[in-house]
Design a protein around this motif. Structure first.
Motif, PDB file in Angstrom:
ATOM      1  N   ILE A   1       1.335  10.432  -1.748  1.00 27.03           N
ATOM      2  CA  ILE A   1      -0.153  10.291  -0.204  1.00 27.03           C
ATOM      3  C   ILE A   1       1.059   9.784   1.060  1.00 27.03           C
ATOM      4  O   ILE A   1       1.197  10.872   2.539  1.00 27.03           O
ATOM      5  N   VAL A   2       1.487   9.163   1.199  1.00 26.30           N
ATOM      6  CA  VAL A   2       2.575   8.512   2.688  1.00 26.30           C
ATOM      7  C   VAL A   2       3.146   9.579   3.084  1.00 26.30           C
ATOM      8  O   VAL A   2       3.613   9.850   3.798  1.00 26.30           O
TER       9      VAL A   2
ATOM     10  N   TRP B   1       0.733  -1.315  -0.268  1.00 27.58           N
ATOM     11  CA  TRP B   1       0.330   0.191  -0.225  1.00 27.58           C
ATOM     12  C   TRP B   1       0.953   1.437   0.320  1.00 27.58           C
ATOM     13  O   TRP B   1       0.781   2.259  -0.840  1.00 27.58           O
ATOM     14  N   CYS B   2       1.743   0.941   0.764  1.00 23.06           N
ATOM     15  CA  CYS B   2       2.616   1.935   0.658  1.00 23.06           C
ATOM     16  C   CYS B   2       3.168   2.696  -1.185  1.00 23.06           C
ATOM     17  O   CYS B   2       3.896   3.877  -1.155  1.00 23.06           O
TER      18      CYS B   2
ATOM     19  N   ARG C   1       2.122   1.867  -3.366  1.00 23.51           N
ATOM     20  CA  ARG C   1       1.668   2.276  -5.138  1.00 23.51           C
ATOM     21  C   ARG C   1       1.059   3.466  -4.223  1.00 23.51           C
ATOM     22  O   ARG C   1       0.774   4.390  -5.450  1.00 23.51           O
ATOM     23  N   ARG C   2       1.052   4.220  -3.269  1.00 18.92           N
ATOM     24  CA  ARG C   2       0.509   5.281  -3.083  1.00 18.92           C
ATOM     25  C   ARG C   2       1.960   5.949  -2.338  1.00 18.92           C
ATOM     26  O   ARG C   2       2.144   6.767  -1.335  1.00 18.92           O
ATOM     27  N   ARG C   3       3.143   6.187  -2.801  1.00 17.85           N
ATOM     28  CA  ARG C   3       4.412   6.557  -2.001  1.00 17.85           C
ATOM     29  C   ARG C   3       4.147   8.358  -1.790  1.00 17.85           C
ATOM     30  O   ARG C   3       4.962   9.235  -1.146  1.00 17.85           O
TER      31      ARG C   3
ATOM     32  N   ALA D   1       8.207   3.268   1.036  1.00 21.01           N
ATOM     33  CA  ALA D   1       7.523   5.176   0.317  1.00 21.01           C
ATOM     34  C   ALA D   1       9.021   5.511  -0.526  1.00 21.01           C
ATOM     35  O   ALA D   1       8.913   5.551  -1.379  1.00 21.01           O
TER      36      ALA D   1
END
Length: 790
Positions: A14-15, A7-8, A10-12, A351
């Motif tokens: 945002i993280v 999750w981190c 793929r949404r680096r 991330a």
């Protein structure tokens, strides 16, 4: 863990934005609200605590903060009564009295006040850091006439004073000595200490991080990979540092807690990130995609990081069993810092790994990967040769390691708990020079007078209290006693006792004990009079006594907790017992180093740490919790790889050898980084923080290079299969937990099964690896070596 990493990754964006926003938000809130740290280490219920409470409640005019101005004339320059010296100092003291923030100045030539003229008639005004004597000029002038002092009373407590205010006072009085041959002027007290901050803010942290960056670059060869552990640790520790400032408004946080949290957080934060980045780079070299390698790193080494971090936090929170308010704040602050560094390692780091992609490898490694394909065998080097050497000579090497630890632990038996004061400062500081001048001119006990507070009810009590000074003057170890001063409406009295010995002397502590156990009970007999002993030494002794009385409970809780966690993780009786013994050995030997440097004074002046003195009473509690947690880190990373190999081969020698060979390099690199970070805090200029820095650096060095790479594997070789023994009935009762996923294959399967769509699942790679001195075909019999645990 793999799902979190995915999750981190793929949404680096945002993280990363969330972490930066959290850091900026908490830092801004802390800047707006300001800090509310406490320098009060008082323990309610003790005699010294009762003295402080009575003075504050019934004698508020004596409860303010004050500093001492000391001047000294050299031999041949006349006395402090000489007209020229008196004229200079009168003028200087009058100027000080008119400075902003100064309430009054009282000296041997009279009293100077900001609201009135200099009064030469009121020479009996008392105050200052010590030295209470009979009224008159002679009370503030030494017997030889070469030293005198004046007391500066500030309008605010020392904690609220600005450095500029105090520096104006110091510069004003020092100007009196300008051009005067043989005249020296110094200043002591809490306010004067504000002028002695050494170096720029956070210089020690910057140096520690710089050294860590050099070690990381030598290990990785990639600038991007070098910056990742540092950036992750700085964001996590920075957020925690600001959060501790906010927390200080809700609970008591000791003034050294933020610096201590930063010291611990930087060390463990960089190390935790190092373990994950090391596993990630290994995955890349073996042909995994960036996402697969990062997921595997978090799913395996990330588990070990969580376990190690949780152990450190629990060890720190073990201080709560002591039920001391200021230690509660230290425990929560340090545990919060560790928790946030672990969170950053598990979320922000993946991330960032996704952001830099293949640049986690050096240019040479990327070129080799493109030319030769994935790496299929673990490299062999010094760690592998060392593992084989330990296997062949476990008795000799184990004995050498045990002897070294025992020798270093010997100074611990002479541990003397107390609190350092300005007499332990650097010889170049004005506070230390003022302290020495007062001790030389008025006696060693002058800097730490004992304050006796009497609580009375009726004329008989007052009569008994006023007769007490005559009795006190006959007591061995008493240099001088002031007459009983009745105040607080006649129900409270004060007597000041100046010992013949220094505040940190054991003889002074013995005097406090005799007063409390023998002298004062006789004076109180048959009346309602109650007399309490306070002052520097009395407060130190009360503090140390409470800490020592609770230390066995605290150590027992921490050791038991660590043993239970290791029992659950490794399902063995021997592993937790050895870990407990090794942790105690690390603590004892590191305390030996601290005692030798700070209490015995071996090299303390050379290192700029001041004169020898006692060890802070709370140092054992905090260091035990921190050291047990850090020792558990290395135990987890080392033994988890051995345990993995044991489950696969059921060969103890192979398990110990492979575990040591494959984790040795990363543990040693992590230790060097932590030693660098901890040692850099010696430059902080704070004696307490320097004690922590040297103690923790010594403990990590001994733990990593003597215990975990020498004594532990040697003992495990000698014990053989008994290392992994667990009674059957206990095996059935224990819940099953795993520090890492069930072997590397499981971690790979997890990545592949939940994959990222970028490639097929990667199965376990088990490649025979010959150890030095063994033929290649013998490697299979010796066991296969997979990638190391961290």
């Amino acid at each position: 863990m793999a799902a979190l990493a995915r999750w981190c990754l793929r949404r680096r964006a945002i993280v990363i934005v969330l972490w930066l926003a959290a850091f900026a938000g908490v830092a801004a809130a802390a800047a707006v609200t300001g800090s509310a740290y406490s320098g009060d280490y008082d323990i309610p219920g003790t005699d010294s605590s009762k003295v402080s409470a009575l003075v504050e409640r019934r004698l508020p005019d004596r409860a303010g903060d004050s500093d001492t101005i000391v001047w000294h004339t050299a031999d041949g320059a006349g006395s402090v009564r000489a007209p020229g010296v008196e004229r200079r100092m009168r003028a200087a003291l009058r100027q000080v009295a008119d400075l902003p923030g100064v309430a009054s100045v009282t000296g041997p030539y009279g009293v100077a006040s900001a609201t009135g003229p200099y009064d030469a008639g009121d020479t009996g005004r008392l105050g200052g850091s010590g030295g209470l004597g009979e009224a008159g000029d002679n009370s503030r002038i030494s017997a030889d006439g070469h030293t005198a002092y004046a007391t500066v009373v500030f309008r605010e407590p020392a904690a609220d004073l600005g450095e500029a205010e105090v520096r104006r006072v110091l510069d004003t009085v020092r100007s009196a000595a300008s051009g005067a041959k043989g005249l020296r002027v110094e200043m002591g007290g809490a306010g004067a200490g504000l002028t002695e901050r050494t170096g720029p803010a956070h210089l020690s942290e910057a140096i520690g991080v710089g050294v860590a960056a050099v070690v990381l670059f030598l290990a990785f060869g990639s600038l991007a990979a070098t910056l990742l552990p540092i950036a992750t640790a700085l964001i996590g520790v920075g957020t925690a540092y600001a959060a501790i400032g906010l927390l200080g408004h809700a609970m008591t946080i000791a003034d050294f807690a933020p610096m201590l949290g930063m010291l611990i957080g930087l060390g463990v934060g960089i190390d935790y990130a190092l373990f994950i980045v090391t596993r990630h780079r290994k995955g890349l070299r073996r042909g995994l995609s960036v996402e697969q390698a990062a997921q595997r790193a978090v799913a395996t080494s990330g588990r070990a990081v969580v376990f190690a971090g949780a152990t450190v936090c629990l060890a720190l929170l073990g201080m709560l069993v002591l039920r001391l308010s200021f230690l509660n704040g230290v425990a929560v602050a340090a545990a919060l810092t560790v928790a946030l560094t672990v969170a950053a390692s598990l979320t922000l780091l993946p991330a960032l790994l996704g952001l830099i992609g293949m640049r986690a490898l050096s240019r040479r490694e990327r070129g080799r990967l493109a030319e030769r394909g994935p790496e299929v065998a673990a490299s062999q080097g010094l760690c592998a040769r060392w593992a084989l050497y330990v296997e062949r000579r476990p008795k000799l090497l184990g004995a050498v390691a045990a002897a070294l630890i025992a020798v270093l632990a010997l100074p611990t038996f002479s541990l003397h708990l107390g609190t350092s004061d300005q007499g332990n400062g650097s010889s170049a500081s004005t506070t230390r020079r003022a302290y020495d001048l007062l001790a030389e001119g008025f006696g060693p006990g002058f800097n730490g007078p004992l304050t006796l507070i009497g609580s009375m009810d009726g004329a008989d009590d007052r009569m008994a209290f006023t007769q007490l000074p005559e009795t006190l003057r006959t007591i061995h170890g008493v240099a001088s006693v002031t007459a009983a001063d009745l105040g607080g409406g006649g129900d409270t009295g004060v007597i000041t006792v100046v010992p013949t010995t220094a505040p940190q002397s054991q003889d002074t502590s013995d005097l406090v004990g005799r007063l409390r156990a023998e002298v004062l009970p006789r004076a109180e007999e048959g009346s309602s009079l109650r007399v309490y002993v306070g002052g520097l030494t009395a407060g130190y002794d009360d503090f140390a006594a409470v800490i020592v009385s609770k230390l066995p409970l605290f150590v027992g809780v921490v050791v038991a907790l660590g043993c239970v966690l290791l029992l659950l993780a490794f399902r063995s009786i021997g592993i937790p017992i050895k870990a407990a013994v090794m942790n105690v050995a690390a603590v004892a030997s590191s305390f030996g180093v601290v005692v030798a440097i700070f209490q015995w004074g071996w090299g303390s002046e050379l290192l700029g740490l001041g004169r020898a003195g006692p060890i802070e009473p709370f140092l054992p509690v905090i260091m035990v919790s921190v050291l047990f947690g850090l020792s558990m880190d290395y135990q987890v990373f080392l033994v988890s790889r051995m345990y993995e190999e044991w489950r696969r081969t059921r060969d103890n020698r192979t398990a110990v050898r492979v575990g040591l060979a494959e984790t040795g390099r990363v543990i040693n690199s992590a230790a060097v980084i932590m030693i660098a970070v901890f040692s850099a805090f010696v430059l902080s200029g704070d004696r307490i923080i320097a004690m922590f820095g040297i103690g923790l650096a010594a403990a990590v060095a001994l733990d990593a290079f003597v215990l975990r790479t020498l004594l532990v594997p040697a003992l495990m070789h000698l014990l053989g299969g008994a290392n992994w023994w667990l009674p059957g009935w206990l095996e059935r009762l224990l819940p099953r937990i795993s520090i890492e996923s069930e072997g590397e294959g499981t971690g790979d399967a997890e990545v592949g099964a939940r994959g990222d769509g970028e490639g097929p699942a990667s199965g376990p790679v088990a490649v025979p690896v010959p150890l030095p001195g063994q033929p290649a075909e013998g490697a299979a019999a010796a066991g296969t070596a997979r990638s190391p645990v961290p």
